[in-house]
Design a protein around this motif. Structure first.
Motif, PDB file in Angstrom:
ATOM      1  N   CYS A 196       4.523  -3.432  -0.429  1.00 24.90           N
ATOM      2  CA  CYS A 196       3.378  -3.216   0.466  1.00 24.90           C
ATOM      3  C   CYS A 196       2.385  -4.370   0.372  1.00 24.90           C
ATOM      4  O   CYS A 196       1.854  -4.850   1.380  1.00 24.90           O
ATOM      5  CB  CYS A 196       2.685  -1.893   0.124  1.00 24.90           C
ATOM      6  N   TYR A 232      -0.862  -5.270   2.546  1.00 23.16           N
ATOM      7  CA  TYR A 232      -1.548  -3.993   2.386  1.00 23.16           C
ATOM      8  C   TYR A 232      -1.930  -3.798   0.919  1.00 23.16           C
ATOM      9  O   TYR A 232      -1.224  -4.242   0.015  1.00 23.16           O
ATOM     10  CB  TYR A 232      -0.656  -2.835   2.857  1.00 23.16           C
ATOM     11  N   TYR A 280       0.472   1.684  -0.976  1.00 22.99           N
ATOM     12  CA  TYR A 280       1.349   2.503  -0.141  1.00 22.99           C
ATOM     13  C   TYR A 280       0.566   3.325   0.887  1.00 22.99           C
ATOM     14  O   TYR A 280       1.018   3.489   2.020  1.00 22.99           O
ATOM     15  CB  TYR A 280       2.181   3.414  -1.035  1.00 22.99           C
ATOM     16  N   PHE A 336      -0.436   1.242   3.806  1.00 24.22           N
ATOM     17  CA  PHE A 336       0.820   0.923   4.492  1.00 24.22           C
ATOM     18  C   PHE A 336       1.224   2.074   5.419  1.00 24.22           C
ATOM     19  O   PHE A 336       1.573   1.870   6.590  1.00 24.22           O
ATOM     20  CB  PHE A 336       1.894   0.649   3.444  1.00 24.22           C
TER      21      PHE A 336
END
Length: 324
Positions: free
Chosen positions: A68, A73, A76, A79
């Motif tokens: 990610c 990002y 998670y 993302f």
């Protein structure tokens, strides 16, 4: 790697799939497994936890987190949010195409939108005028001018067109009513006869209530007329006579404005042709109605000046009490 670890460094307009495709060649083997899986199942993170995605790809939650971050990002959760946003944006654009149309997009400038509207409306008007059967229109106008009653049926947006035609015909002495509620419309349709005319208006020609009302009027003996943009529609097939308009480019669904404009062209033509047939009656009715509403309209400045001059009122003063 600073540029890739800043959230949204790749730009908010770049979709998650595009980011994966761009970064896939430089990913380590474990991360490439995640990337390949997500290219095949782009919505998987919306259903899977970080641990479940790691299991699905034969990696670990830590590898998913690094994956990610490589895409830009923070983790998670951001993302997954980006994937949901991409999905919503895609759904919104598909909805736009279905509900608004493909002639212009949500990001077009006001000038582009205006240009598209003018072009489509102008072409629709020109195409409708080109295919207009003037002999048929004259026949319809004469029947309207000489009939004992006119019923006009329309539902939803077409009810506005029905009301407009009824208002114009009634003002020049044609006994007419419009119906946008099916029970009332069916009741009126059932008592028509061979001296009556019934008009059904529908852009698509598939509005069930309008079809029912027009068929009922036809069964009672009235001459039935369909005004539609669809020559093969059930409404057109149910009518004795059909007026078909042309819509070059459909947008602003379901009530396309260009469809309404070409129908207004038809209504204007019908109104003027009926007025010609009943010239003496038309002029008398229009004069009477103009006089009736005149006291409720404010005079123009030119009318005030002329009135003042005729009454000897000095310039700059006004006989206000006569123009309340």
């Amino acid at each position: 790697m600073t540029s890739t670890t800043t959230p949204f460094a790749a730009g908010a307009a770049v979709g998650v799939v595009n980011r994966i495709q761009a970064k896939l060649p430089e990913m380590p083997t474990a991360m490439a497994k995640i990337g390949t899986f997500l290219l095949q199942h782009p919505q998987a993170p919306l259903q899977l936890s970080i641990m479940e995605l790691g299991e699905k790809t034969g990696t670990s939650p830590a590898t998913v987190t690094r994956f990610c971050r490589l895409l830009g990002y923070a983790g998670y959760v951001p993302f997954r949010v980006s994937i949901a946003t991409d999905l919503g944006r895609s759904d919104a654009r598909e909805s736009w195409k279905a509900d608004i149309g493909r002639s212009f997009g949500p990001d077009d400038s006001p000038r582009d939108v205006l240009s598209t509207l003018v072009s489509a409306h102008t072409r629709s008007l020109e195409e409708t005028a080109a295919i207009m059967d003037l002999a048929l229109m004259n026949k319809i106008a004469r029947r309207l001018a000489l009939c004992s009653h006119v019923d006009i049926y329309g539902i939803g947006g077409s009810a506005v067109m029905a009301m407009e035609l009824q208002s114009r015909l009634y003002r020049i002495g044609v006994n007419s009513h419009y119906w946008s509620e099916v029970h009332a419309g069916l009741t009126s349709a059932a008592i028509q006869d061979s001296n009556c005319v019934a008009i059904g208006i529908s852009n698509t020609g598939r509005t069930e209530e309008t079809i029912q009302m027009l068929r009922q009027a036809g069964a009672a003996g009235a001459l039935t007329i369909a005004l539609s943009n669809n020559p093969g529609s059930p409404l057109a097939e149910a009518a004795d006579l059909q007026i078909i308009t042309s819509v070059h480019e459909q947008f602003l669904q379901p009530d396309d404005l260009s469809a309404k404009h070409v129908q207004l062209l038809v209504l204007d033509l019908i109104y003027l042709l009926v007025a010609q047939v009943n010239f003496a009656q038309t002029t008398a009715k229009l004069a009477s109605s103009a006089m009736a509403v005149a006291p409720h309209r404010r005079p123009t400045r030119a009318e005030v000046r002329a009135d003042n001059a005729a009454s000897g009122v000095p310039t700059g003063m006004s006989r206000r009490k006569n123009h309340v």
